[in-house]
Design a protein around this motif. Structure first.
Motif, short mmCIF file in Angstrom:
data_model
loop_
_atom_site.label_atom_id
_atom_site.label_comp_id
_atom_site.label_asym_id
_atom_site.label_seq_id
_atom_site.Cartn_x
_atom_site.Cartn_y
_atom_site.Cartn_z
N SER A 448 0.84 -1.13 -0.11
CA SER A 448 0.06 -0.08 0.10
C SER A 448 0.89 1.09 -0.16
N ASN A 449 0.26 2.43 -0.67
CA ASN A 449 1.01 3.80 -0.59
C ASN A 449 1.01 4.29 0.72
N GLY A 450 0.05 3.87 1.62
CA GLY A 450 -0.41 4.30 2.86
C GLY A 450 -0.98 5.66 2.55
N PHE A 451 -1.39 6.21 1.61
CA PHE A 451 -2.13 7.61 1.66
C PHE A 451 -3.33 7.71 2.69
N HIS A 452 -4.13 6.55 2.75
CA HIS A 452 -5.21 6.64 3.69
C HIS A 452 -4.89 6.69 5.21
N HIS A 453 -3.53 6.52 5.48
CA HIS A 453 -3.08 6.69 6.62
C HIS A 453 -2.80 7.98 7.19
N ASN A 454 -2.66 8.82 6.12
CA ASN A 454 -1.80 10.26 6.38
C ASN A 454 -2.81 11.05 7.29
N VAL A 455 -2.33 11.69 8.35
CA VAL A 455 -2.89 12.84 8.99
C VAL A 455 -2.09 13.86 9.00
N GLU A 456 -2.89 15.23 8.61
CA GLU A 456 -2.05 16.40 8.42
C GLU A 456 -1.16 16.91 9.48
N GLY A 457 0.02 17.11 9.18
CA GLY A 457 1.00 17.60 10.18
C GLY A 457 1.45 16.75 11.03
N LYS A 458 1.12 15.31 11.05
CA LYS A 458 1.70 14.28 11.94
C LYS A 458 2.00 12.95 11.40
N ILE A 459 0.99 12.54 10.54
CA ILE A 459 1.70 11.13 9.94
C ILE A 459 1.64 11.33 8.34
N LYS A 460 2.77 11.05 7.97
CA LYS A 460 3.07 11.20 6.43
C LYS A 460 4.05 10.12 6.05
N ASN A 461 3.73 9.67 4.90
CA ASN A 461 4.67 8.67 4.34
C ASN A 461 4.80 7.29 5.28
N TYR A 462 3.92 6.99 5.92
CA TYR A 462 3.71 5.89 6.64
C TYR A 462 3.18 4.67 5.71
N THR A 463 3.24 3.46 6.10
CA THR A 463 2.45 2.39 5.61
C THR A 463 2.78 1.14 6.44
N ARG A 464 1.85 0.17 6.12
CA ARG A 464 1.95 -0.85 6.96
C ARG A 464 2.29 -2.20 6.00
N LEU A 465 3.49 -2.64 6.52
CA LEU A 465 4.18 -3.69 5.67
C LEU A 465 3.63 -5.10 6.44
N GLY A 466 3.10 -6.03 5.88
CA GLY A 466 2.64 -7.04 6.36
C GLY A 466 3.91 -8.15 6.20
N PHE A 467 4.11 -8.88 7.22
CA PHE A 467 5.30 -10.00 6.79
C PHE A 467 4.71 -11.56 7.13
N ALA A 468 3.44 -11.58 7.75
CA ALA A 468 2.94 -12.76 8.18
C ALA A 468 2.85 -13.92 7.10
N SER A 469 2.27 -13.22 6.00
CA SER A 469 1.78 -13.96 4.93
C SER A 469 2.89 -14.66 3.75
N SER A 470 3.96 -14.32 4.28
CA SER A 470 5.20 -14.57 3.38
C SER A 470 6.40 -15.39 4.23
N THR A 471 6.90 -16.32 3.35
CA THR A 471 7.93 -17.03 3.90
C THR A 471 9.06 -16.08 4.06
N VAL A 472 10.25 -16.51 4.84
CA VAL A 472 11.41 -15.87 5.02
C VAL A 472 11.93 -15.49 3.50
N GLU A 473 12.33 -16.63 2.80
CA GLU A 473 12.66 -16.47 1.17
C GLU A 473 11.81 -15.18 0.68
N GLU A 474 10.48 -15.27 0.71
CA GLU A 474 9.74 -14.49 0.11
C GLU A 474 9.82 -13.15 0.46
N LEU A 475 9.84 -12.93 1.58
CA LEU A 475 10.17 -11.67 2.29
C LEU A 475 11.32 -10.93 1.82
N LYS A 476 12.41 -11.72 1.66
CA LYS A 476 13.75 -11.56 1.39
C LYS A 476 13.82 -10.85 -0.25
N GLU A 477 12.94 -11.58 -1.03
CA GLU A 477 12.87 -11.32 -2.38
C GLU A 477 11.92 -9.93 -2.24
#
Length: 491
Positions: A448-477
């Motif tokens: 996700s580009n994280g735009f829907h998480h933005n809060v004016e003057g406080k939260i910008k350029n944040y996003t959630r990066l999920g790790f659970a659905s991928s194996t270690v090898e997939e995460l590295k890739e």
């Protein structure tokens, strides 16, 4: 004579029977005014010869359209377009208009901007998603066995007929036992409503307890699906700050002194989206505020089972002795999003009330799936799966966080989450998250580009990066792909 041969086409390669193809096209010709009221049609023999089909097919066509009122017969004279149809004014459409007929409704309706949002689909090989489980770890063989046994054994009339609108009694009993043991609750089956995931529980709650103009408190950056449910019933959203200790309950108290708040939506265990845990002192004060100002607490405990530090904090519902908390959870995170089984916990009168609303939108859930999950709870298989998943997801979290730091260094900032399935990551302000996400997607990586998480003057350029659905090898890739996408967009 009307040119039937050029106006009716037959495609023998289709699965649709020929008589249906001809019937449907004749109805269209009548609706469009190309065949007028009282117009005489060819005899069944003549039309069958014109179209190159068996005469019995045309007889079947005429019989079908006569029974529906499109055609009528006059003894000894033949078959005619019915006289009593309403007047039809022929409309001649351009070719591009014909193509649009199935796209644009002929009636007006209101479109609400807040309903329009991205639908996340499991399509990409690589994904740093919102925090989804890995279905490859799910006890699918056990679930299939339980589903099959519940499908073929026992009283089929009871199992395959209409059931309780509150959900499978067996599942509610097993869930009550499980939640009492793991969450410190003190409930029975009458305190549970089975729903198709938390989103349905939110929708039912909004319908049942929120009126137009009611004020609902949410975190300043909150789950969009929850916000949409509240907006849809006409609620006014009041945003409460979130910090490293979770919801700012002092700020909430200030809001309560100047507003009548009907409900607060909170993800207390792992705040969405920031993943932080609401600390004990704030939990106590939040319950006190609810009792004092009489607002409902909707506690969404979406991934309680995955906490990696020590024993997780008990939910607010476990300390609620005044009936102020609606507690929600689901098997979406513990098994897979495809299995739409969740639950609401509340006092018996609230559950009875919500069950009435549930009945008018979804008479009951999937009784077979619910009883299969009940069996797995009874046998301890889901509990075993959760323990196994907890260990695996912790390994993935640790690897992911180490790799993020190693590869991106000062380009990203994050805290290692105590639990859950994703990391709340801030990228440097100079990074164009939209272009980065688009570039990554073109190369087979979803984030996700994280735009829907933005809060004016406080939260910008944040996003959630999920790790659970991928194996270690997939995460590295995936991290390597993300790094290359950043480099490409920064050129």
């Amino acid at each position: 004579m009307f040119p039937f041969k050029s106006n009716i086409t037959i495609d023998k390669s289709l699965k649709t029977p020929i008589y249906q193809q001809v019937s449907q096209q004749l109805m269209v010709l009548i609706r469009e005014g190309k065949l007028s009221f009282g117009q005489k049609l060819l005899s069944s023999r003549a039309l069958s010869e014109a179209l190159g089909v068996h005469r019995k097919t045309i007889t079947q066509v005429y019989d079908e359209l006569i029974s529906q009122g499109w055609l009528e017969t006059k003894q000894g004279n033949g078959t005619f377009v019915a006289q009593n149809l309403p007047e039809i004014i022929p409309q001649f459409l351009e070719e591009n208009q014909k193509n649009e007929k199935s796209k644009i409704a002929g009636f007006a309706f209101e479109k609400k901007d807040f309903l329009i949002r991205e639908v996340i689909k499991a399509t990409e090989k690589l994904h740093l998603d919102d925090g989804f489980p890995d279905p490859r770890l799910a006890p699918l063989a056990d679930l299939a066995r339980a589903y099959r046994s519940n499908l073929i054994l026992g009283n089929s009339y009871q199992k395959l007929g209409y059931g309780d609108t509150k959900g499978s009694l067996w599942l509610r009993k097993e869930l009550a036992k499980y939640l009492n043991e793991t969450r410190g609750l003190n409930i029975n089956e009458n305190n549970l409503l089975i729903v198709r995931g938390t989103i349905m529980g939110l929708y039912l709650t909004s319908l049942a307890f929120i009126k137009t103009g009611d004020k609902v408190a949410i975190g300043e950056s909150s789950w969009q699906s929850a916000n949409i449910s509240f907006l849809q019933v006409g609620a006014e959203l009041l945003k409460v700050p979130i910090d490293e200790n979770g919801l700012d309950v002092d700020a909430l108290e200030d809001l309560c002194q100047s507003n009548t708040i009907r409900l607060i939506y909170i993800t207390s265990h792992h705040n969405y989206p920031t993943t932080v845990t609401l600390k004990a002192d704030r939990r106590i004060k939040l319950l006190q505020l609810a009792q004092k100002y009489k607002f409902i607490i909707f506690e969404d405990d979406y991934d309680y089972d995955f906490h990696y530090q020590s024993r997780p904090l008990m939910p607010l519902a476990s300390a609620d002795n005044q009936g102020m908390v609606l507690y929600s959870g689901s098997f979406t995170k513990s098994i897979s999003p495809a299995f739409r089984v969740g639950y609401l916990v509340a006092t018996e009168d609230v559950i009875d009330h919500l069950a009435h609303y549930r009945r008018i939108i979804d008479r009951q859930g999937d009784n077979m799936l619910e009883t299969a999950i009940a069996q797995l709870l009874h046998e301890g298989i889901i509990q075993k799966h959760l323990r196994k998943g907890l260990k695996e997801y912790k390994n993935r979290r640790d690897f992911f966080c180490e790799e993020l730091k190693r590869v991106f260094q000062d380009q990203v900032q994050f805290q290692i989450p105590e639990g859950g399935m994703s990391v709340w990551v801030k990228f440097e302000d100079e990074i164009d998250m939209q272009k980065t996400a688009e570039t990554a997607l073109k190369n087979g990586l979803y984030l996700s580009n994280g735009f829907h998480h933005n809060v004016e003057g406080k939260i910008k350029n944040y996003t959630r990066l999920g790790f659970a659905s991928s194996t270690v090898e997939e995460l590295k890739e995936a991290i390597g792909m993300l790094k290359r996408s950043l480099e490409f967009t920064s050129i």
